[in-house]
Enzyme design. Sequence first.
Site, PDB file in Angstrom:
ATOM      1  N   LEU A 168       0.816  -1.213   0.000  1.00 16.22           N
ATOM      2  CA  LEU A 168       0.000   0.000   0.000  1.00 16.22           C
ATOM      3  C   LEU A 168       0.849   1.261   0.000  1.00 16.22           C
ATOM      4  O   LEU A 168       1.796   1.382   0.777  1.00 16.22           O
ATOM      5  CB  LEU A 168      -0.916  -0.010   1.231  1.00 16.22           C
ATOM      6  N   LEU A 169       0.475   2.168  -0.876  1.00 16.76           N
ATOM      7  CA  LEU A 169       1.081   3.507  -0.911  1.00 16.76           C
ATOM      8  C   LEU A 169       0.067   4.462  -0.315  1.00 16.76           C
ATOM      9  O   LEU A 169      -1.126   4.347  -0.601  1.00 16.76           O
ATOM     10  CB  LEU A 169       1.380   3.856  -2.373  1.00 16.76           C
ATOM     11  N   ASN A 170       0.535   5.393   0.552  1.00 15.29           N
ATOM     12  CA  ASN A 170      -0.348   6.530   0.849  1.00 15.29           C
ATOM     13  C   ASN A 170       0.419   7.835   0.692  1.00 15.29           C
ATOM     14  O   ASN A 170       1.038   8.005  -0.378  1.00 15.29           O
ATOM     15  CB  ASN A 170      -1.170   6.354   2.130  1.00 15.29           C
ATOM     16  N   ASP A 171       0.405   8.714   1.648  1.00 14.12           N
ATOM     17  CA  ASP A 171       0.863  10.098   1.432  1.00 14.12           C
ATOM     18  C   ASP A 171       2.206  10.242   0.715  1.00 14.12           C
ATOM     19  O   ASP A 171       3.157   9.521   1.036  1.00 14.12           O
ATOM     20  CB  ASP A 171       1.049  10.814   2.782  1.00 14.12           C
TER      21      ASP A 171
ATOM     22  N   GLN B 295       4.541   7.138   1.712  1.00 16.83           N
ATOM     23  CA  GLN B 295       4.228   6.198   2.785  1.00 16.83           C
ATOM     24  C   GLN B 295       4.026   4.826   2.163  1.00 16.83           C
ATOM     25  O   GLN B 295       3.369   4.687   1.130  1.00 16.83           O
ATOM     26  CB  GLN B 295       2.922   6.628   3.482  1.00 16.83           C
TER      27      GLN B 295
ATOM     28  N   TYR C 127       5.871   7.757   9.992  1.00 21.96           N
ATOM     29  CA  TYR C 127       4.707   8.450   9.423  1.00 21.96           C
ATOM     30  C   TYR C 127       5.142   9.657   8.589  1.00 21.96           C
ATOM     31  O   TYR C 127       6.335   9.922   8.413  1.00 21.96           O
ATOM     32  CB  TYR C 127       3.750   8.848  10.552  1.00 21.96           C
ATOM     33  N   SER C 128       4.163  10.421   8.143  1.00 20.92           N
ATOM     34  CA  SER C 128       4.428  11.447   7.125  1.00 20.92           C
ATOM     35  C   SER C 128       5.295  12.596   7.623  1.00 20.92           C
ATOM     36  O   SER C 128       5.319  12.919   8.804  1.00 20.92           O
ATOM     37  CB  SER C 128       3.112  11.994   6.595  1.00 20.92           C
TER      38      SER C 128
ATOM     39  N   ARG D  47       0.950  15.225  14.335  1.00 19.51           N
ATOM     40  CA  ARG D  47       1.831  14.629  13.324  1.00 19.51           C
ATOM     41  C   ARG D  47       1.989  15.442  12.048  1.00 19.51           C
ATOM     42  O   ARG D  47       1.388  16.485  11.877  1.00 19.51           O
ATOM     43  CB  ARG D  47       1.322  13.225  12.968  1.00 19.51           C
TER      44      ARG D  47
ATOM     45  N   GLU E 180      -4.891  16.693   9.437  1.00 19.91           N
ATOM     46  CA  GLU E 180      -3.662  15.987   9.087  1.00 19.91           C
ATOM     47  C   GLU E 180      -2.940  16.737   7.975  1.00 19.91           C
ATOM     48  O   GLU E 180      -3.511  17.568   7.275  1.00 19.91           O
ATOM     49  CB  GLU E 180      -3.975  14.591   8.540  1.00 19.91           C
TER      50      GLU E 180
HETATM   51  C1  FRU Z   1      -2.648  10.589   6.260  1.00 24.39           C
HETATM   52  C2  FRU Z   1      -1.951   9.898   7.403  1.00 24.39           C
HETATM   53  C3  FRU Z   1      -0.990  10.826   8.108  1.00 24.39           C
HETATM   54  C4  FRU Z   1      -0.027   9.876   8.738  1.00 24.39           C
HETATM   55  C5  FRU Z   1       0.082   8.803   7.681  1.00 24.39           C
HETATM   56  C6  FRU Z   1       0.321   7.421   8.197  1.00 24.39           C
HETATM   57  O1  FRU Z   1      -3.062   9.723   5.272  1.00 24.39           O
HETATM   58  O2  FRU Z   1      -2.899   9.385   8.310  1.00 24.39           O
HETATM   59  O3  FRU Z   1      -1.616  11.704   9.025  1.00 24.39           O
HETATM   60  O4  FRU Z   1       1.197  10.466   9.033  1.00 24.39           O
HETATM   61  O5  FRU Z   1      -1.137   8.823   6.973  1.00 24.39           O
HETATM   62  O6  FRU Z   1       0.497   6.525   7.149  1.00 24.39           O
END
Ligand code: FRU
Length: 491
Positions: free
Chosen positions: A45-48, A64, A107-108, A168, A223
Amino acid sequence: MAEWTREARYQRIEDVDTETFMELKKRVDASPYRQTYHIQPETGLLNDPNGLIYYDGRYYISHQWFPLGAVHGLKYWFNYTSDDLVHFESQGPILEPDTKYDSHGVYSGSAFEYNGHLYYMYTGNHRDHHWNRVSSQMIARLKEDGTVEKFPKPVIHGQPEGYTSHFRDPKVFEKDGKLYAILGAQTNNEQGRLVLYRSEDVVNWTFLGEIQTDLSQFGYMWECPDYFELDGHDVILFCPQGVEAEGEKYRNIYQSGYMIGNLVIENMTFDHQAFQELDRGFDFYAPQTFVDKHGKRILIGWMGLPDIDYPTDSEGWAHCLTIPRELTIENGKLKQRPLKALETLRTNKETALGYANKFNRKLHPYEGKQYEMIIDILENDATEVYFELRSSRNESTLIIYNQRENTITLDRSDSGLLPTNVDGTARTTRLDTPLNQLHIFVDTSSIEIFCNDGERVLTSRIFPSENATGIKASTESGQVYLQFTKYELKK
Ligand code: FRU
């Protein structure tokens, strides 16, 4: 699908044998939905987007990453470098959860240059024995050999009084020769807020307090903030969670938007215009900005959202990043245009000029799955204009322009497979000026629609069948005179 136990979610990549990992990789590579010109996870999984910067002649773009499946598990930063923000070289994980402060996720965070070095500031996520969250803000410095060295201790440990551990996503910026970090926070009575720290040496960070805005009740957590100056204005971006839908506004599970205004750090005030959503499609969250080699402000977002199941989850991967967008403020309004350098991907130009009316018109020889299309609306007396992309006999991704309301709708009810836990199958937004152009980027499983030269953007994942490649135009009644320009996009 197999149940993701807590244990499985918090497994490190080294704890999984090569065979299991290769199996996963094979499943991912076999997916019919893999993108061709977007950044996507190699597995998992990719996120931020994280740590975006142009440094020492190269771009650094991280995201992420949970490597082992399409769930939010133990997060790493996966890094790419690039010369042009179009072609990316995979560098593998750059920040790993290997200290007690980030044991449950790196985290981010953001990147910044200080005294000629590249630094990252990010949130270390730790869970104690009772599974209580402990958030720390950490710093790491990039070394000559391309690896990073973390500071031995967090520069901000925990959070000031009055806030919960939902604290965060530091974004570092420089102003008047000093470093600042803007963070997302939650008050003890569950209101989203932004806070600011200052540093003169990277090591010591002083808490300056909360940024005062007009939004005292606007969701339970904010966030991924960002702050920058653009064309004589201050801009703050952030992602509020817990904002109720209001008509066509705030329809996604969490929001991502901006406010244009004036930040006065001495008083900790931000005098601002109304909060506006950055994107009006289904899949957009946690964007970050940086300055490119030409001095332009570039934004990249996560083309996805938390707490939604996507059709590729069962294939062992999820999500991608958006194409980079160039931001400007013109006549007080934020404009977002596709990165100019993407033009280097253009091949096989095709054009067409003509009328569309209520008879569904298939555009020959147009079709495709990875392309850029510019549709200029030269004359329009149609009540509604319909553009169908990725269409086949029973599928199509529909864009509707309603002239009377001056609205654009993206309807993905017949797009193919759909993510679940999403409110509705259409997104509608009213434009500021009558529609004169759509500039569309289609990749295997996504669509990004720029309206009126950057006035509005709608970004969404779509999961059509492989044979759904058609492009059509029609109207409800009346006719529209159109100029189409299409390029296949190839790396
Ligand atoms: C946003 C978030 C950030 C956090 C990260 C964790 O998508 O929830 O606030 O740092 O993803 O993966």
